[in-house]
Design a protein around this motif. Sequence first.
Motif, short mmCIF file in Angstrom:
data_model
loop_
_atom_site.label_atom_id
_atom_site.label_comp_id
_atom_site.label_asym_id
_atom_site.label_seq_id
_atom_site.Cartn_x
_atom_site.Cartn_y
_atom_site.Cartn_z
N VAL A 261 0.82 -1.15 -0.21
CA VAL A 261 0.07 -0.11 -0.02
C VAL A 261 0.84 1.31 0.06
CG1 VAL A 261 -1.59 1.36 1.23
CG2 VAL A 261 -1.93 -1.12 1.01
N ALA A 262 1.90 1.27 0.79
CA ALA A 262 2.92 2.31 0.84
C ALA A 262 3.40 2.67 -0.56
CB ALA A 262 3.89 1.98 1.93
N ASP A 263 3.81 1.55 -1.11
CA ASP A 263 4.29 1.70 -2.80
C ASP A 263 3.36 2.40 -3.55
OD1 ASP A 263 6.74 0.58 -1.78
OD2 ASP A 263 6.21 -1.46 -2.52
N ALA A 264 1.91 1.73 -3.31
CA ALA A 264 0.81 2.35 -4.33
C ALA A 264 0.90 3.92 -4.05
CB ALA A 264 -0.24 1.53 -3.92
N VAL A 265 0.66 4.44 -2.76
CA VAL A 265 0.55 5.60 -2.63
C VAL A 265 1.71 6.46 -2.83
CG1 VAL A 265 0.73 7.37 -0.42
CG2 VAL A 265 -0.83 5.15 -0.42
N ALA A 266 2.90 6.06 -2.84
CA ALA A 266 4.12 6.95 -3.43
C ALA A 266 4.06 6.83 -4.87
CB ALA A 266 5.41 6.13 -2.98
N ASP A 267 3.49 5.82 -5.72
CA ASP A 267 3.25 5.67 -7.14
C ASP A 267 2.51 6.88 -7.60
OD1 ASP A 267 5.31 3.82 -7.11
OD2 ASP A 267 3.93 2.19 -7.55
N ALA A 268 1.15 6.84 -6.74
CA ALA A 268 -0.01 7.81 -7.06
C ALA A 268 0.36 9.31 -7.09
CB ALA A 268 -1.13 7.29 -6.30
N LEU A 269 1.35 9.65 -6.12
CA LEU A 269 1.62 10.88 -5.98
C LEU A 269 2.81 11.52 -6.66
CD1 LEU A 269 1.29 10.92 -2.11
CD2 LEU A 269 -0.28 11.48 -3.61
N TYR A 270 3.13 10.78 -7.88
CA TYR A 270 4.25 10.94 -8.67
C TYR A 270 4.65 12.38 -9.28
CZ TYR A 270 1.46 10.54 -13.00
OH TYR A 270 0.60 10.69 -13.87
N ASP A 271 3.13 13.15 -9.37
CA ASP A 271 3.28 14.53 -9.99
C ASP A 271 2.69 15.45 -8.89
OD1 ASP A 271 0.65 13.39 -10.20
OD2 ASP A 271 0.38 14.16 -12.18
N PHE A 272 2.34 15.04 -7.81
CA PHE A 272 1.72 15.75 -6.87
C PHE A 272 2.82 16.86 -6.10
CE2 PHE A 272 0.42 17.13 -2.43
CZ PHE A 272 -0.85 17.68 -2.90
N THR A 273 2.42 18.13 -6.17
CA THR A 273 3.46 19.22 -5.96
C THR A 273 2.98 20.03 -4.73
OG1 THR A 273 2.76 20.74 -7.36
CG2 THR A 273 4.44 19.46 -8.27
N GLY A 274 1.93 19.75 -4.23
CA GLY A 274 1.63 20.28 -2.88
C GLY A 274 2.11 19.76 -1.55
N VAL A 275 1.45 20.01 -0.37
CA VAL A 275 2.27 19.75 0.93
C VAL A 275 1.50 18.44 1.30
CG1 VAL A 275 1.93 20.44 3.15
CG2 VAL A 275 2.02 22.25 1.60
N LEU A 276 2.32 17.64 1.54
CA LEU A 276 2.39 16.16 2.19
C LEU A 276 2.59 16.12 3.69
CD1 LEU A 276 3.67 14.05 -0.66
CD2 LEU A 276 1.36 14.13 0.02
N VAL A 277 1.46 15.82 4.36
CA VAL A 277 1.68 15.57 5.85
C VAL A 277 1.36 14.25 6.02
CG1 VAL A 277 0.63 16.34 8.07
CG2 VAL A 277 0.76 17.85 6.32
N TYR A 278 2.39 13.57 6.80
CA TYR A 278 2.50 12.33 7.09
C TYR A 278 2.43 11.90 8.63
CZ TYR A 278 3.99 7.39 7.07
OH TYR A 278 3.85 5.92 7.33
N ASP A 279 1.39 11.35 8.71
CA ASP A 279 1.24 10.91 10.41
C ASP A 279 1.62 9.34 10.35
OD1 ASP A 279 0.42 10.22 13.16
OD2 ASP A 279 -1.56 9.99 12.69
N PRO A 280 2.65 9.10 10.79
CA PRO A 280 3.33 7.50 10.64
C PRO A 280 2.60 6.50 11.53
CG PRO A 280 4.83 8.78 11.88
CD PRO A 280 3.76 9.79 11.51
N VAL A 281 1.50 6.18 11.34
CA VAL A 281 0.60 5.31 12.00
C VAL A 281 1.32 3.84 11.97
CG1 VAL A 281 -1.60 4.24 12.38
CG2 VAL A 281 -1.43 6.43 11.59
N LEU A 282 2.19 3.57 12.99
CA LEU A 282 2.97 2.29 13.06
C LEU A 282 2.36 1.44 14.10
CD1 LEU A 282 6.51 3.73 13.16
CD2 LEU A 282 5.45 3.08 11.15
N ASN A 283 1.65 1.66 15.04
CA ASN A 283 0.83 0.99 16.35
C ASN A 283 -0.28 1.64 16.67
OD1 ASN A 283 3.20 -1.42 16.85
ND2 ASN A 283 4.26 0.56 16.97
N ALA A 284 -1.38 0.74 16.96
CA ALA A 284 -2.73 1.55 17.48
C ALA A 284 -2.34 1.68 19.06
CB ALA A 284 -3.74 0.18 17.41
N GLY A 285 -3.13 2.51 19.46
CA GLY A 285 -2.92 2.94 20.84
C GLY A 285 -3.00 1.57 21.92
N ASP A 286 -3.80 0.55 21.60
CA ASP A 286 -3.67 -0.73 22.23
C ASP A 286 -2.56 -1.50 21.93
OD1 ASP A 286 -4.21 -1.64 19.62
OD2 ASP A 286 -5.98 -2.43 20.16
#
Length: 295
Positions: free
Chosen positions: A89-114
């Motif tokens: 999925v990360a690869d798909a997102v990166a590929d889809a943004l190949y021509d995006f030139t705006g602001v990208l804010v990433y919240d690295p959700v690695l683990n849930a609160g539980d």
Amino acid sequence: MTTEAPTALLSIAGSDPAGGAGIQADLKTCTALGVYGAAAITCVTVQNSQGVRYFEPLEQQLVYDQIRAVLVDLPISHIKIGMLGSAGVADAVADALYDFTGVLVYDPVLNAGDGHTLFPAAALQRLADDLLSKITVITPNLPELATLDRLPQPPKQLPPLPAGIPADSPLTAAGRLLLRFSQLQAVALTGGHAEPPSDDLEDWLLTRGNGREFQLTRVEHPRLKSGNLHGTGCTFATALAACHLLTGDYQQAMRRAVDFTSAAIKAGAGLPMGDGNGPLAHHLVNRQPCRGRRN
């Protein structure tokens, strides 16, 4: 009189059927702040206020096609990325943004609160090599920052940090992220996980200053006691993106995102919604603190 063309925010994240986090929290945040929000779902989760039971990442092509369908049609100036769920999925997102030139804010959700793992540790290096090279702003909590900081770093000397910051401060790790990823303009850190816990919290925004120096913005505020904190990270990251869309200034956006998130926590503190860690109350926040020069 001239008016600026309308812009919109796209959230790329997982779906929370209970509505507390993920896509649902992101769209509630956009609406409360007066920003048009679009959404591309990366994962379907089975969760409620008591925790995440399991999740299923969507097929890569489906994720890619959702993002492209929005980008070719809507005036997206800002994108917030949340839960990815898999390296594919990360690869798909990166590929889809190949021509995006705006602001990208990433919240690295690695683990849930539980404690439930939401992104495979084995794929972190791949994430760093691909998607993180495109990110403009990253909003890790302190455990997520520590995880990212353990990835191999280029042997470069840090630019000067503001005076008084010790070498073992999380801000030093944030500086290493800024140094590693040239596209990255800001690292926003929230102090909710700081040890030892205190009644007052301090959040930080580290940005690139003039020359080689980093610029630090501190936001101090009281810790709000609540049993409803589910979706706090999603809300803050989306508020930061929305407030930057409205103001065009990272320091203003940081202060106002903290302000909005605190208001949503306070409004939901007594909300009887679920038997576990309940949601914030975006719908009860009766103000729009991010209004700025880009109305």
